[in-house]
Motif scaffolding. Structure first.
Motif, PDB file in Angstrom:
ATOM      1  N   GLU A 156       1.014  -1.158   0.008  1.00  0.00           N
ATOM      2  CA  GLU A 156      -0.079   0.055   0.011  1.00  0.00           C
ATOM      3  C   GLU A 156       0.589   1.464  -0.087  1.00  0.00           C
ATOM      4  N   ASP A 220       1.386  -1.583 -10.986  1.00  0.00           N
ATOM      5  CA  ASP A 220      -0.132  -1.540 -10.997  1.00  0.00           C
ATOM      6  C   ASP A 220      -0.505  -2.593 -10.323  1.00  0.00           C
ATOM      7  N   TYR A 222      -2.072  -4.340  -6.965  1.00  0.00           N
ATOM      8  CA  TYR A 222      -2.729  -3.811  -5.714  1.00  0.00           C
ATOM      9  C   TYR A 222      -2.824  -5.123  -5.008  1.00  0.00           C
ATOM     10  N   GLU A 224      -4.585  -8.029  -2.776  1.00  0.00           N
ATOM     11  CA  GLU A 224      -5.712  -8.329  -1.912  1.00  0.00           C
ATOM     12  C   GLU A 224      -5.169  -9.361  -0.826  1.00  0.00           C
ATOM     13  N   SER A 235      -3.857 -10.184  -6.288  1.00  0.00           N
ATOM     14  CA  SER A 235      -4.454  -8.783  -6.505  1.00  0.00           C
ATOM     15  C   SER A 235      -5.822  -8.819  -6.410  1.00  0.00           C
ATOM     16  N   TYR A 236      -6.301  -7.556  -6.102  1.00  0.00           N
ATOM     17  CA  TYR A 236      -8.024  -7.184  -6.214  1.00  0.00           C
ATOM     18  C   TYR A 236      -8.344  -7.638  -7.425  1.00  0.00           C
TER      19      TYR A 236
END
Lengths: 409, 103
Positions: A156, A220, A222, A224, A235-236
């Motif tokens: 994050e 890019d 992110y 999860e 990732s999300y």
């Protein structure tokens, strides 16, 4: 007797009480600093622990070594700040009243924010190096690791010391080469940002460096969750990355006490005027260092440069003068690149890291966005400067505001 | 600064296609910008857009996490509405500046 209360005896808070104890009359001002920990960590040194360059003893000293005579030091957890009543409640019931409050409670890693991060692989195959415990355990792991997929992942933004994960993969690359197992280690750098760094020139330089060192980059991404069973980072949007060894920068958040006090944003960082460092609503509260939400790096250099600004503005505030000193977001970071070399970046709110030379009387110049031996020595020398000059609030031969001298546009 | 005509109005955009002036934005413009990103806009999109424009107007920093805590969508749903790079796409469609990372 007027009361100045400082919460947090890390880099920022310690510098502040040293500066203010010299400047404010002991007959008129009582200065108190509160922290829940006894030990002061030289945090830039954590990076070297996984590779055995530094040991735990090299990066710790008692906090009291740096608190000047004439400052009350209270070892306690803070329950909350009652900013409407100019009060701080400590855990255990003690109440501290203040005329002025400086919040310097920093940022901390919160691995439990990410599902699976503190699962069964935590500190077995998943490590952080932002805590002394994590750095030491990672060192023990690396001693016997025979290779595989190393994934360095940033969870994050913002996070403390933005260059640390970059340095980590560079140092790891050199470490595995020296050990003779570089061909058995696949290194991947994973970031939620759109590049290795945010600003174009530094991203280009560091991106090229990663190509030279055969370090893969995934942007890019992110995170999860972490799938412990299958050793995957997910990732999300459902992308998956396999790992054998995962080193993470966990989500960074301000102290929970900030949330309990109703003073924080969604990550418990305190919104503050980015130029004056004064709280917008409570004019007798200032925020210094990682605890604030100012849009620049969370780094010791930022705390150091902005400490000078906060000092000037505080002295104005207590005499009801306007706050004329403006922080420009100045940050200055050495970047270890491995093999005894390093790079340096110097930037602020408006100026991205530029190449050139960085003048430093007596020691420099250092090369900006250049990979040189002298930059590495600068970083090593800095540990001594930190303990002996910086924390004690003494003058350093470096300007608080960024200068364009030596920079190439 | 480039000019562009979208939904019958001429607006100023920067080199990355973001609106220079967030007050020039309209819902119709938002729909057209969404189409350019391959998104069929729905009421849910507009709820997120309202949240984003409000945050930016107040001068607050915008993060994926903040959108996820908005009560409108969680992060996974945010990704479903604006696939790939949700914050970059959503800000572009909302007519606000591209969020800059602080480091």
């Amino acid at each position: 007797m007027k009361k100045l209360l400082v919460l947090g005896a890390g880099t920022a808070g310690t510098m502040m009480v040293n500066k203010f104890r010299k400047a404010l009359s002991i007959d008129e001002w009582e200065i108190t600093i509160v922290d829940k920990h006894r030990t002061h960590y030289y945090q830039p040194g954590f990076l070297f622990i996984p590779f055995g360059t530094y040991k735990k003893e090299d990066v710790i000293k008692p906090k009291t070594d740096f608190i000047p005579v004439g400052v009350n030091y209270i070892l306690s957890d803070v329950d909350k700040i009652e900013s409407e009543n100019n009060k701080v409640l400590l855990k255990g019931g003690k109440i501290l009243i203040y005329d002025y409050l400086i919040i310097a409670t920093g940022t901390q890693t919160c691995p439990e924010e990410t599902p699976g991060m503190t699962g069964e692989l935590w500190q077995k195959n998943v490590f952080d190096f932002y805590t002394i415990d994590g750095a030491v355990k990672l060192h023990n792991f690396l001693k016997t690791w025979e290779g595989g997929k190393l994934v360095m992942s940033i969870t994050e933004v913002p996070y403390k010391c933005p260059v640390a994960p970059i340095e980590f993969v560079c140092l790891a690359e050199a470490y595995f080469t020296k050990k003779g197992i570089r061909d058995k280690v696949d290194i991947t750098y994973v970031t939620p940002m759109s590049g290795v760094f945010t600003k174009p020139k530094a991203t280009k330089m560091l991106g090229d460096l990663f190509v030279d060192k055969n370090i893969n980059v995934i942007t890019d991404f992110y995170t999860e969750k972490i799938d412990n069973e299958n050793k995957k980072l997910i990732s999300y949007d459902g992308k998956e990355i396999d790992f054998d060894l995962l080193t993470v920068v966990p989500t960074n958040m301000g102290d929970e006490m900030i949330a309990r006090s109703g003073l924080g944003d969604e990550l418990n960082f305190v919104p503050v005027n980015k130029e004056t460092l004064q709280h917008e609503k409570h004019k007798n509260i200032f925020v210094l260092g990682d605890a604030s939400n100012i849009p620049t790096s969370k780094a010791g250099s930022v705390a150091h440069f902005s400490a000078d600004i906060l000092f000037e503005n505080f002295m104005s505030a207590i005499e009801n003068r306007p706050l004329l000193s403006k922080f420009d977001g100045h940050a200055n970071c050495y970047i270890e690149t491995g093999y005894g070399k390093g790079s340096l970046i110097d930037f602020n709110y408006d100026t991205e890291p530029l190449p050139g030379m960085f003048p430093l009387p007596g020691i420099g110049p250092f090369g900006l966005l250049k990979d040189t031996k002298i930059n590495h020595y600068g970083k090593l020398l800095f540990r001594w400067i930190y303990w002996h000059i910086l924390l004690k609030g003494k003058e350093m031969p470096i300007e608080s505001h960024m200068t364009m001298a030596g920079k190439e546009k | 600064m480039a000019q562009k005509t979208i939904a019958n109005v001429t607006v100023s955009i920067n080199e990355e296609g973001y609106l220079e002036n967030m007050s020039e934005w309209t819902k119709e413009l938002g729909s057209e910008l969404a189409k350019e990103e391959g998104i069929d806009i729905t009421d849910k999109h507009f709820e997120v857009i309202d949240f984003i424009r409000n945050k930016v107007e107040k001068g607050e920093t915008l993060t994926i996490r903040a959108v996820g805590k908005s009560g409108i969508v969680n992060i996974k749903e945010f990704y479903q509405l604006f696939p790939g790079a949700p914050l970059k796409k959503a800000t572009k469609i909302s007519g606000v500046p591209k969020p800059t990372s602080c480091i």
